[in-house]
Design an enzyme around this catalytic site. Structure first.
Site, mmCIF file in Angstrom:
data_model
loop_
_atom_site.group_PDB
_atom_site.id
_atom_site.type_symbol
_atom_site.label_atom_id
_atom_site.label_comp_id
_atom_site.label_asym_id
_atom_site.label_seq_id
_atom_site.Cartn_x
_atom_site.Cartn_y
_atom_site.Cartn_z
ATOM 1 N N SER A 36 75.998 111.762 -81.802
ATOM 2 C CA SER A 36 77.068 111.020 -82.462
ATOM 3 C C SER A 36 77.954 110.440 -81.374
ATOM 4 O O SER A 36 77.898 110.877 -80.219
ATOM 5 C CB SER A 36 77.887 111.961 -83.360
ATOM 6 N N TYR B 281 82.057 120.008 -84.919
ATOM 7 C CA TYR B 281 81.154 118.864 -84.904
ATOM 8 C C TYR B 281 80.982 118.337 -83.485
ATOM 9 O O TYR B 281 79.864 118.040 -83.048
ATOM 10 C CB TYR B 281 81.711 117.772 -85.820
#
Length: 264
Positions: free
Chosen positions: A119, A132
């Site tokens: 990401s 995350y």
């Protein structure tokens, strides 16, 4: 869908059996073989069984995309270990299991590629996204190390790490929202609505960019202008990029406070 259009046989996995059925229906008009597998990527035995089934049903594997992911909004101070482990088991260990389960089969095929989805949050840190961030930074390091090893071996298998920005998926809806204090105020619905508003890239655009990167044997691919801009900011200011983020969240705090006061 894009791979089916190019004539690739597909082995699809998801934890949601209904989603798999829907995708299989969408693909039934393509002259390719499609198999579906219900897999929980956080369970190593299921991932290894999936890899074995793929080879048994398709003969060989040439491409593996480790794409399963969930989100968690919670401060470090408030975050429960249960939530942290839930996310890491899917976002990081799922990638590790998928890579290791399929890598021997990719090598046997004589020509293969590992695609691991990190990401833009694997490049920059963001408040309330520590779990995350931790998973996506880990995927990045894991994949870059794998790529180096494969290149040193002069293997015909390679690896690419993908860093999407905002892509129009259901990840926000499937996320857990814990205690974010006053750092990121708002309900899950409000945060999901914000994500939908700022997510500019479509899944089709992401798929095209990823497959182009595989054909070019790229080590890293950024998805979306937002990812490109944030990556450039981190390169220019490796630590300083954090200050604008802090300012943005403080501004949101102020707006939320003013909104709460005006509604009283």
């Amino acid at each position: 869908m894009l791979l089916a259009k190019k004539g690739c046989h597909l082995a699809l996995s998801d934890i949601d059996e209904n989603s798999l059925k829907d995708i299989a229906i969408d693909l039934r008009d393509y002259p390719v073989r499609v198999t579906t597998h219900v897999v929980n990527v956080s369970r190593r035995d299921e991932v290894y069984r999936y890899a074995d089934q793929c080879v048994k049903e398709h003969g060989q594997v040439n491409l593996i995309m480790n794409n399963a992911g969930v989100g968690l909004g919670e401060t470090v101070d408030a975050m429960s270990y249960e939530n942290f482990e839930w996310l890491m088991n899917i976002n990081f260990w799922g990638v590790v299991y998928g890579t290791k389960a399929f890598l021997p089969y990719l090598k046997q095929s004589g020509d293969g590629h590992v695609i691991n989805i990190s990401s833009i949050f694997g490049i920059i840190g963001v408040p309330t996204q520590s779990a995350y961030n931790a998973a996506k930074f880990a995927v990045r390091g894991f994949t870059e190390s794998l790529r180096e090893e494969l290149d040193i071996e002069r293997s015909r298998v390679s690896a690419t790490c993908v860093h999407p920005g905002g892509v129009k998926t259901n990840i926000a809806r499937n996320s857990r929202m814990g205690d974010m204090g006053n750092i990121a105020p708002g309900s899950k619905e409000e945060i999901t609505e914000l994500f939908d508003r700022i997510a500019r890239s479509t899944p089709e655009q992401a798929a095209n960019a990823i497959l182009h990167a595989v054909r070019k044997n790229r080590r890293r691919v950024l998805i979306g202008n937002d990812a490109t801009i944030l990556d450039a900011g981190q390169r220019l200011m490796p630590a300083g990029y954090q200050w604008p983020l802090e300012a943005f969240f403080r501004m949101r705090q102020g707006r939320q406070k003013m909104s709460s006061q005006s509604s009283q």
